[in-house]
Design a protein around this motif. Structure first.
Motif, mmCIF file in Angstrom:
data_model
loop_
_atom_site.group_PDB
_atom_site.id
_atom_site.type_symbol
_atom_site.label_atom_id
_atom_site.label_comp_id
_atom_site.label_asym_id
_atom_site.label_seq_id
_atom_site.Cartn_x
_atom_site.Cartn_y
_atom_site.Cartn_z
ATOM 1 N N GLY A 1 0.180 3.679 -10.073
ATOM 2 C CA GLY A 1 0.510 5.079 -10.234
ATOM 3 C C GLY A 1 0.098 5.902 -9.017
ATOM 4 N N CYS A 2 0.537 7.152 -9.018
ATOM 5 C CA CYS A 2 0.203 8.067 -7.921
ATOM 6 C C CYS A 2 -0.693 9.195 -8.493
ATOM 7 N N THR B 1 -2.347 6.264 0.892
ATOM 8 C CA THR B 1 -3.295 5.545 0.027
ATOM 9 C C THR B 1 -4.554 6.362 -0.192
ATOM 10 N N GLU B 2 -4.602 7.549 0.455
ATOM 11 C CA GLU B 2 -5.734 8.442 0.238
ATOM 12 C C GLU B 2 -5.335 9.853 0.674
ATOM 13 N N CYS B 3 -6.098 10.847 0.184
ATOM 14 C CA CYS B 3 -5.853 12.242 0.584
ATOM 15 C C CYS B 3 -6.852 12.642 1.680
ATOM 16 N N ASP C 1 0.840 -1.201 0.000
ATOM 17 C CA ASP C 1 0.000 0.000 0.000
ATOM 18 C C ASP C 1 0.872 1.246 0.000
ATOM 19 N N GLY C 2 0.564 2.161 -0.886
ATOM 20 C CA GLY C 2 1.309 3.406 -0.962
ATOM 21 C C GLY C 2 2.481 3.322 -1.911
ATOM 22 N N PRO D 1 4.836 10.037 -3.530
ATOM 23 C CA PRO D 1 5.324 11.159 -2.714
ATOM 24 C C PRO D 1 4.166 11.841 -1.961
ATOM 25 N N ALA D 2 4.515 12.625 -0.987
ATOM 26 C CA ALA D 2 3.506 13.428 -0.269
ATOM 27 C C ALA D 2 2.774 14.304 -1.283
ATOM 28 N N GLY D 3 1.494 14.512 -1.062
ATOM 29 C CA GLY D 3 0.670 15.283 -1.984
ATOM 30 C C GLY D 3 -0.022 14.403 -2.997
ATOM 31 N N THR D 4 0.252 13.069 -2.902
ATOM 32 C CA THR D 4 -0.392 12.116 -3.827
ATOM 33 C C THR D 4 -0.900 10.918 -3.026
#
Length: 376
Positions: A342-343, A358-360, A316-317, A332-335
């Protein structure tokens, strides 16, 4: 008056007396004399009477004696004579009888003997029998010799019978004096008249063999009359009848000559050619499929070591975007990670403040952002 024949009187006698048995007189009454050899006189015969053929008498005999078997006499004989060799007689015979074919006799024989085992006589009056030559035996009447039939032999003169060829040997002619061993690679047929070739898959390595031997496991013979079997090379094994070598199928191998079976490639290994002697390991980024090939890991999956039998999903991630990956990259952070392939940037008003999300997250109350991919 003179006395009658067979009687006599002494001087001054008033009667005639009978001559003793075995004697007679001339009838002049003076004296008696001995019957000559071959004649006799007795109670019934005053005069000397001749012996019949087959009988004999010495001088002065009162009876005739019978000639024994093996002898004969003519009429009025003093003695009996021996039958010649090749002849015989019963007692009281006036002549000798010739021996028939298949028999013989010695001098003075009362019967003819059959020829001994292994001998014959093919003429009448034989005095001995002859040995049958090598390669033959007497017929049942001992009147001749018959050649040994095919598959039989007689190795010495005077053989009583022809002998069957021993196991593993033959004679293919009449009159054989010996049997010949079948050479290596062959065996004698049922009748022992010929050598049969060993079929492919079989062999004999000695002469005089009685059966062909199946090739041992891991070996073969591909021709008739083989004297040995050959090992199949590495990468092959014998077929069922052991008449040839078959290549190992794809995904299988044999790594030494004389193998009895092909081995399946180990897990994580493969080969793509028939007749392989080994297997290759699937590299990292692939997995082994049915031992016949390596398949690249799909997007979002990976294998990080050679010899894998399956690909692992990215954690995950994490993600990857290429087939055949050996690892995964962290979003990366922000995704946030989407299906490991993919991100995706966080939408406006959302954020992720650490890599591998895995989520925002939504901005807290009283907070905002106006850019995609925000980390705060």
């Amino acid at each position: 008056m003179p006395c009658a024949k067979g009687y006599f009187s002494s001087g001054g006698a008033s009667y005639c007396s009978r001559c003793p048995y075995g004697q007679s007189s001339y009838g002049d009454g003076t004296n008696c004399f001995n019957c000559s050899a071959g004649t006799f006189s007795n109670y019934y015969y005053e005069e000397c009477k001749a012996c019949s053929a087959g009988y004999y008498a010495k001088e002065g005999s009162s009876s005739c004696s019978t000639c024994p078997g093996g002898t004969y006499s003519d009429e009025k004989s003093e003695k009996c004579l021996n039958c010649s060799a090749g002849y015989y007689s019963n007692e009281a015979s006036s002549e000798c009888t010739i021996c028939g074919e298949g028999t013989y006799s010695e001098q003075g024989a009362s019967y003819c003997k059959s020829c001994p085992s292994g001998t014959f006589s093919n003429t009448t009056g034989a005095t001995s029998c002859t040995k049958c030559p090598s390669g033959s035996s007497p017929n049942y009447k001992n009147t001749g010799c018959e050649e040994c039939s095919e598959s039989y032999y007689a190795n010495a003169p005077g053989s009583e019978e022809c002998h069957k060829c021993p196991d593993g040997s033959i004679s293919n002619i009449k009159g054989a004096i010996t049997c010949y061993k079948c050479p290596a690679g062959t065996i004698s047929n049922h009748f022992r008249t010929a050598c049969d070739k060993c079929s492919p898959g079989y062999y004999t390595n000695t002469s005089g063999s009685i059966e062909c031997i199946k090739c041992p496991d891991g070996t073969y013979s591909d021709k008739e009359s083989s004297t040995s079997c050959s090992e199949c090379q590495a990468g092959t094994i014998p077929n069922f009848p052991k008449t040839s070598c078959e290549k190992c199928s794809k995904g299988f191998y044999s790594d030494k000559a004389g193998a009895t079976k092909c081995n399946s490639c180990p897990d994580g290994y493969y080969n793509t050619m028939e007749g392989s002697t080994n297997c290759s390991i699937c590299p990292a980024g692939t997995y082994e499929l049915n031992n016949i090939g390596c398949v690249k890991c799909s997007k979002g999956l990976y294998s990080n070591k050679a010899g894998s039998t399956e690909c692992n999903s990215c954690p995950d991630g994490y993600y990857n975007t290429m087939e055949g990956s050996t690892n995964c990259s962290i979003c990366p952070a922000g995704t946030y990670e989407l299906n490991n392939i993919g991100c995706v940037k966080c939408s406006k008003g959302l954020y992720s403040n650490k890599a591998g999300s895995t989520e925002c997250n939504s901005c807290p109350d009283g907070y905002y952002n106006t850019m995609e991919g925000s980390t705060n």
